[in-house]
Design an enzyme around this catalytic site. Structure first.
Site, mmCIF file in Angstrom:
data_model
loop_
_atom_site.group_PDB
_atom_site.id
_atom_site.type_symbol
_atom_site.label_atom_id
_atom_site.label_comp_id
_atom_site.label_asym_id
_atom_site.label_seq_id
_atom_site.Cartn_x
_atom_site.Cartn_y
_atom_site.Cartn_z
ATOM 1 N N LYS A 113 0.848 -1.187 0.000
ATOM 2 C CA LYS A 113 0.000 0.000 0.000
ATOM 3 C C LYS A 113 0.883 1.237 0.000
ATOM 4 O O LYS A 113 1.798 1.369 0.809
ATOM 5 C CB LYS A 113 -0.889 -0.014 1.255
ATOM 6 C CG LYS A 113 -1.952 1.073 1.293
ATOM 7 C CD LYS A 113 -2.822 0.887 2.535
ATOM 8 C CE LYS A 113 -3.898 1.966 2.622
ATOM 9 N NZ LYS A 113 -4.710 1.822 3.845
ATOM 10 N N HIS A 115 -0.325 4.444 0.208
ATOM 11 C CA HIS A 115 -0.983 5.607 0.819
ATOM 12 C C HIS A 115 -1.410 5.226 2.233
ATOM 13 O O HIS A 115 -1.240 4.088 2.656
ATOM 14 C CB HIS A 115 -2.201 6.049 -0.014
ATOM 15 C CG HIS A 115 -3.252 4.979 -0.136
ATOM 16 N ND1 HIS A 115 -3.143 3.939 -1.036
ATOM 17 C CD2 HIS A 115 -4.408 4.774 0.544
ATOM 18 C CE1 HIS A 115 -4.204 3.154 -0.924
ATOM 19 N NE2 HIS A 115 -4.975 3.631 0.033
#
Length: 227
Positions: A113, A115
């Site tokens: 991921k 963000h």
């Protein structure tokens, strides 16, 4: 190919009884991913109700407690290991006494991921932590090997693994050592690989519930692929 007979614990018997009830454990003829024709099949994802999950967590927790293994975090490889890590963490806190109250759990994302909090690990930090990997079964050991790499990158160290069923069969027939997936992982990483039950214990539990034909098929399979 048979293992010494030992009495089964109550949690093992309940686990197997429920496995038969929900058809997670079946006998017949099944084509495995390996291409082998197996006389039995085990699908842990069929432990899919509250009752079944509670008893599954109890079985895992009891096997872990009896091992006396010391660890800080339970790590569940995505995807099947994720709910296992969570429910067993809860059950250990319930039945394991004070030393299990602060056990944490974590799992990995399939994609990093980029963000929010970012990264590949969800849950507890693995840095400088003793980690127990939990999964359903070991076949080729690929998922477990990936988990070791992920944990190492996260600066944790694996102290053991636990699965529901040890199939006790060789990964490769050509292997002169005839190591099973659990034995291979244990030897490669020098850690114990625990299980709720082994195939030998499944056969012991079933006893006369198996037909003569089913017993013969299992005996033949163990002669061909057993450790």
């Amino acid at each position: 190919m048979s293992a010494p007979t030992t009495s089964l614990e109550d949690y093992q018997k309940i686990f197997l009884e429920l496995g038969l009830e929900c058809k997670a454990l079946r006998f017949g003829s099944f084509r495995l991913n390996s291409g082998r024709q197996s006389p039995y099949f085990f699908n842990l994802s069929l432990f899919n109700s509250g009752k079944l999950l509670a008893n599954l967590a109890t079985a895992y927790a009891n096997a872990i407690i009896q091992s006396e293994l010391k660890f800080d975090v339970i790590f569940g490889p995505a995807y099947k290991g994720i709910p296992l890590a969570a429910i067993v963490c809860v059950k250990l806190a319930e039945i394991g006494g004070t030393k299990f109250q602060d056990v944490q759990y974590a799992f990995n994302r399939k994609k990093v991921k980029d963000h929010g909090e970012g990264g590949i690990i969800v849950g507890a930090s693995l840095e400088d932590k003793r980690v127990l990997i939990i999964d359903d079964v070991l076949t080729a050991g690929t998922a477990i090997n990936e988990a070791f790499d992920i944990i190492s990158i996260a600066q944790g160290w694996v102290v053991g693994c636990i699965v529901a069923l040890d199939r006790q069969e060789v990964v490769h027939e050509s292997d002169p050592e005839r190591l099973s997936a659990t034995q291979s992982v244990s030897k490669r990483y020098n850690v114990p690989v625990l299980s709720i039950v082994s195939l030998a214990q499944v056969v012991q539990f079933m006893g006369n519930k198996l037909s003569a034909e089913q017993k013969s098929a299992i005996d033949s399979y163990r002669k061909a692929y057993g450790i």
